[in-house]
Design a protein around this motif. Sequence first.
Motif, short mmCIF file in Angstrom:
data_model
loop_
_atom_site.label_atom_id
_atom_site.label_comp_id
_atom_site.label_asym_id
_atom_site.label_seq_id
_atom_site.Cartn_x
_atom_site.Cartn_y
_atom_site.Cartn_z
N GLY A 9 -43.10 1.18 0.49
CA GLY A 9 -42.54 1.69 1.73
C GLY A 9 -42.09 3.12 1.60
N PHE A 10 -41.29 3.55 2.58
CA PHE A 10 -40.84 4.93 2.60
C PHE A 10 -39.96 5.25 1.40
CE2 PHE A 10 -38.90 8.72 4.44
CZ PHE A 10 -39.98 9.26 5.09
N ASP A 11 -39.30 4.23 0.83
CA ASP A 11 -38.43 4.45 -0.32
C ASP A 11 -39.19 4.92 -1.54
OD1 ASP A 11 -36.24 3.80 1.10
OD2 ASP A 11 -36.12 1.72 0.40
N ALA A 12 -40.51 4.80 -1.54
CA ALA A 12 -41.28 5.29 -2.68
C ALA A 12 -41.05 6.77 -2.89
CB ALA A 12 -42.78 5.03 -2.47
N GLY A 13 -40.69 7.47 -1.80
CA GLY A 13 -40.43 8.90 -1.91
C GLY A 13 -39.19 9.22 -2.73
N GLN A 14 -38.39 8.19 -3.06
CA GLN A 14 -37.20 8.43 -3.85
C GLN A 14 -37.52 8.54 -5.34
OE1 GLN A 14 -34.31 9.05 -2.31
NE2 GLN A 14 -35.57 8.88 -0.47
N ARG A 15 -38.75 8.23 -5.76
CA ARG A 15 -39.12 8.38 -7.16
C ARG A 15 -39.04 9.85 -7.55
NH1 ARG A 15 -43.18 4.36 -5.67
NH2 ARG A 15 -42.64 2.39 -6.66
N GLN A 16 -38.84 10.09 -8.82
CA GLN A 16 -38.72 11.46 -9.31
C GLN A 16 -40.01 12.23 -9.05
OE1 GLN A 16 -36.00 12.86 -10.53
NE2 GLN A 16 -37.03 14.83 -10.71
N LEU A 17 -39.90 13.32 -8.31
CA LEU A 17 -41.06 14.12 -7.98
C LEU A 17 -41.05 15.38 -8.83
CD1 LEU A 17 -40.91 13.81 -4.09
CD2 LEU A 17 -42.22 12.43 -5.69
N SER A 18 -41.78 15.35 -9.90
CA SER A 18 -41.81 16.50 -10.79
C SER A 18 -43.13 16.51 -11.54
CB SER A 18 -40.63 16.46 -11.77
OG SER A 18 -40.72 15.30 -12.58
N GLY A 19 -43.39 17.61 -12.21
CA GLY A 19 -44.58 17.68 -13.03
C GLY A 19 -45.74 18.36 -12.34
N GLN A 20 -46.73 18.70 -13.15
CA GLN A 20 -47.88 19.44 -12.67
C GLN A 20 -48.71 18.64 -11.67
OE1 GLN A 20 -48.39 22.60 -13.32
NE2 GLN A 20 -50.18 22.64 -11.98
N LYS A 21 -48.83 17.33 -11.89
CA LYS A 21 -49.64 16.52 -10.98
C LYS A 21 -49.06 16.52 -9.57
CE LYS A 21 -51.99 13.28 -14.05
NZ LYS A 21 -52.16 11.85 -14.43
N VAL A 22 -47.74 16.40 -9.48
CA VAL A 22 -47.12 16.38 -8.17
C VAL A 22 -47.29 17.73 -7.48
CG1 VAL A 22 -44.94 16.12 -6.92
CG2 VAL A 22 -45.48 14.60 -8.81
N ARG A 23 -47.18 18.81 -8.24
CA ARG A 23 -47.41 20.14 -7.65
C ARG A 23 -48.83 20.26 -7.13
NH1 ARG A 23 -43.83 21.74 -11.77
NH2 ARG A 23 -45.51 22.14 -13.27
N ARG A 24 -49.79 19.71 -7.89
CA ARG A 24 -51.19 19.75 -7.44
C ARG A 24 -51.36 18.94 -6.15
NH1 ARG A 24 -53.15 18.33 -12.65
NH2 ARG A 24 -54.26 16.58 -11.71
N ILE A 25 -50.69 17.81 -6.08
CA ILE A 25 -50.79 16.96 -4.88
C ILE A 25 -50.22 17.69 -3.67
CG2 ILE A 25 -49.92 14.86 -3.80
CD1 ILE A 25 -49.99 13.59 -6.64
N VAL A 26 -49.06 18.30 -3.83
CA VAL A 26 -48.42 19.01 -2.72
C VAL A 26 -49.30 20.18 -2.28
CG1 VAL A 26 -46.46 20.46 -2.09
CG2 VAL A 26 -46.07 18.31 -3.31
#
Length: 209
Positions: A9-26
């Motif tokens: 659900g929407f709470d998945a967004g509460q996971r730690q968002l860091s690292g190169q992969k997340v930057r690539r996704i954004v």
Amino acid sequence: MESSAAGVGFDAGQRQLSGQKVRRIVDAMRHCVAERGIAGATFEHVSREAGVSRGLLHYYFGTKERLLIEVLRRDAETRIAMLDEPLAAAETADDVIAVLVAGAENVLRDDPGFYVILYELFTAGRQNPDIQAELAGLYRRSRQQVAQALRRKDAEGVLSLRFDADSIVTYMFAAADGGALQRLTDPERDYSATVEAGAEVARFLLTSA
């Protein structure tokens, strides 16, 4: 809007968002929105451009809306942080106004997709209280940071605020958002006089003399 994966659900967004992969996704989501629009920027396209699996997108973000919020959050934080140094160096009210106007103009010129995402999330938030709360939090944090900068300038004697800083920044953000909507809708119109009028309104709000 793309729905979440089963059990995510929407709470998945509460996971730690860091690292190169997340930057690539954004970055991939931002690029997909620019090329395909909001509706066409699907998890499939984003995952392919970012070089990750769709499952990883769902793990980090849960929904397409949450990913859009993360793009908006990072862009807003970056752009507001870019105001810190020039605002700190401002020695007159005109300097402060020039910094604020330039910041708004730069977004419209260099990244109009920022407002496209903002308006899309506003619409989605009318039906989804979680999105509305996330967007409200983003606005609140952005207002607080700019308001703090104005208070510092007021304490230094550079400004003489007519109203409390939070109210002034709320008005300025509203004017910028509304102006951006009109300019994106009718880009051929000359808005130079409108920008000048906005600067005069800002001068009134920021200086009581």
